[in-house]
Design an enzyme around this catalytic site. Structure first.
Site, mmCIF file in Angstrom:
data_model
loop_
_atom_site.group_PDB
_atom_site.id
_atom_site.type_symbol
_atom_site.label_atom_id
_atom_site.label_comp_id
_atom_site.label_asym_id
_atom_site.label_seq_id
_atom_site.Cartn_x
_atom_site.Cartn_y
_atom_site.Cartn_z
ATOM 1 N N HIS A 134 -31.511 -13.904 139.024
ATOM 2 C CA HIS A 134 -30.212 -14.006 139.697
ATOM 3 C C HIS A 134 -30.159 -15.272 140.561
ATOM 4 C CE1 HIS A 134 -26.680 -12.424 141.989
ATOM 5 N NE2 HIS A 134 -27.248 -13.107 142.975
ATOM 6 N N GLU A 135 -31.214 -15.518 141.330
ATOM 7 C CA GLU A 135 -31.246 -16.710 142.188
ATOM 8 C C GLU A 135 -31.323 -17.988 141.357
ATOM 9 O OE1 GLU A 135 -30.521 -16.467 145.259
ATOM 10 O OE2 GLU A 135 -30.633 -14.284 145.269
ATOM 11 N N HIS A 138 -27.886 -18.926 140.426
ATOM 12 C CA HIS A 138 -27.145 -19.594 141.502
ATOM 13 C C HIS A 138 -27.390 -21.100 141.460
ATOM 14 C CE1 HIS A 138 -25.167 -16.457 143.688
ATOM 15 N NE2 HIS A 138 -26.267 -15.804 144.026
ATOM 16 N N GLU A 199 -21.471 -13.659 142.763
ATOM 17 C CA GLU A 199 -22.589 -12.758 142.534
ATOM 18 C C GLU A 199 -22.531 -12.177 141.125
ATOM 19 O OE1 GLU A 199 -25.257 -12.206 144.684
ATOM 20 O OE2 GLU A 199 -24.277 -13.984 145.453
ATOM 21 N N ASP A 203 -25.204 -12.626 138.195
ATOM 22 C CA ASP A 203 -25.737 -11.465 137.484
ATOM 23 C C ASP A 203 -25.668 -11.668 135.977
ATOM 24 O OD1 ASP A 203 -26.100 -10.234 139.925
ATOM 25 O OD2 ASP A 203 -24.320 -8.967 139.772
#
Length: 486
Positions: A134-135, A138, A199, A203
């Site tokens: 997930h990070e 980003h 977010e 995901d």
């Protein structure tokens, strides 16, 4: 010291750093073109520069864990994920912060921070990998760069000013929080709404990376579900839920995304459990008796294939208690079962040193380093054992190569300082201490140490020329760093 920008910029940077905001993109399998999304103002080179600056500030103000065994584990896991991610434009660096609360965050330059508390709440390697993927998304989606550019368009702030404010926020988050006022509530709410879209986007791409890397894609919605259930009625949710909002729609969306991929029958990961037990014993602050009780309670809940992890945890507790006979009995058995396991070898090296037999550690590690010359855990333990054996020249030779290959590992510089001081080489001791200061953005102290080292070096020598050249580099780096805050 970091100069303080005006308060409105602090609040902008705070919300950008916490929220990683941007409007939601279309629900597409194709990643957006970087040049059309965040390339109008910030270049990848600038993001790397900003990331390096942020990392130096974090080292100075946050309890970054400098554990070579854990760092090797999370970077191995992280880079396996990165190898299966799309649109990777920067190197990636994964590190742990010693905090029991659940959280993770990413910032410029491919830096991904994980709170050690994640090991307390995840139950499998796939769950931990789901947070990391997930990070990673980003970063590959450049959420922070895009949010800052959007903010610059909505306000008189420049990108440079926003970066300077973000530096302050990372260094002293209470200053950013104090700057938030009621008049900015509407703007903040807008950013929170954007965050939820971001977010979900992270995901989507995170689940794709997770599946492509061979992990269980259902691990992400499973971990989300546990978090939501655990903190459903909490008056103060953990930082991760404040910075990564988790409404029911997001959990549902991630579950539907996971269903597009084949279910993976995940085998228990010994490496993950070894890392988890190491965090429990060494980085939660609990006493030895409590750690042993945790091991006793959790051992029956796991399959026999990973029982070695709980044996390892017991050995660590015994080492810390100086119960060396008990530790040795366990470690001998573990090393015999897996002779190249870095977790076991690190502990065995500590045992030999505690036994006042560093030469045994040197012999063991030297042999293994011939087979794995780039293994950081083996190399740093080998250098440490050489110092304990009072072979300072051999240690400094190893450490000069180590710090060249891994300049961002403070363990190498710390040991190099120690070995140089013990061998009577004051200039090299000062130079190594200078590098530690530079890693924390303490430029003035770093320059002072190198200046002292240059004065002690032989006039006109190559050593003095090297120190003087490094002083020039540090002065330039200091000016670049300060320019980010103006």
């Amino acid at each position: 010291m970091i100069s303080q920008p005006i308060q409105s910029l602090i609040s902008i940077a705070l919300s950008a750093s916490l929220c990683c905001i941007s409007p939601a993109l279309a629900d597409s399998r194709k990643l957006p073109e970087i040049g059309t999304v965040a390339g109008t103002t910030l270049t990848i080179a600038q993001e790397k520069q900003y990331g390096d600056a942020y990392m130096r500030v974090l080292r100075s103000h946050q309890p970054v864990i400098n554990d070579p065994v854990l760092n090797q584990y999370i970077n191995t896991l992280g880079h396996k994920l990165v190898a299966h991610a799309d649109n990777v434009k920067t190197p990636f660096h994964f590190f742990l912060i010693r905090k029991r609360e659940i959280n993770a965050f990413a910032f410029f330059g491919g830096y991904v921070a994980l709170h050690s508390g994640l090991f307390l709440h995840t139950r499998s390697q796939s769950e931990l990998a789901s947070v990391m993927s997930h990070e990673i998304a980003h970063i590959t989606q450049r959420h922070l760069a895009r949010s800052m550019e959007a903010e610059a368009k909505r306000s008189p702030a420049t990108i440079a000013a926003l970066v300077g404010s973000l530096l302050l926020t990372i260094a002293a988050p209470e200053a950013g929080i104090a700057a938030m006022t009621a008049t900015q509530a509407g703007s903040v709410q807008q950013r929170i709404n954007y965050t939820r879209a971001n977010e979900k986007e992270a995901d989507r791409f995170g689940i794709e990376t997770l599946a492509k890397a061979g992990f269980d894609p259902y691990a992400m919605p499973r971990f989300f579900g546990k978090l939501a259930a655990e903190y459903q009625y909490a008056s103060k949710p953990p930082a991760m839920l404040l910075t990564h909002p988790l409404p029911e729609s997001r959990i549902t969306d991630s579950r539907e995304r996971a269903q597009r991929y084949a279910h993976v029958d995940e085998k228990p990961s010994l490496a993950y459990q070894l890392a988890r037990v190491r965090v429990i014993v060494r980085f939660t602050g609990i006493k030895a008796e409590a750690a042993l009780d945790w091991i006793k309670r959790h051992r029956p809940k796991h399959p026999s294939e990973i029982s070695a992890a709980f044996d390892y945890g017991q050995a660590l507790v015994y080492l810390d208690q100086k119960k060396l006979d008990e530790a040795e009995a366990i470690l001998n058995r573990l090393v015999q079962s897996s002779p190249d396991n870095s977790f076991y070898l690190d502990a065995m090296s500590d045992l030999y040193i505690d036994r006042q037999h560093p030469e045994k550690a040197v012999h063991l590690l030297a042999k293994l380093l011939k087979e794995s010359p780039h293994n950081q855990v083996l190399a740093i333990n080998y250098a440490n054992a050489l110092i304990k054996e009072k072979k300072y020249k051999d240690a400094t030779r190893i450490l000069h190569r180590y710090t060249h290959d891994f300049p961002d590992d403070s363990n190498g510089w710390s040991l190099l300082s120690q070995a140089s001081a013990l061998s009577g080489d004051e200039p090299e001791d000062l130079a190594a201490r200078a590098e530690i200061m530079a890693m924390k953005a303490d430029w003035d102290q770093a320059i002072q140490y190198y200046t002292q080292a240059s004065q002690l070096a032989k006039l006109g020598s190559l050593q003095q020329a090297r120190y003087d050249a490094r002083i020039d580099q540090l002065i330039a780096q200091r000016e670049q760093f300060l320019a980010l805050q103006e």
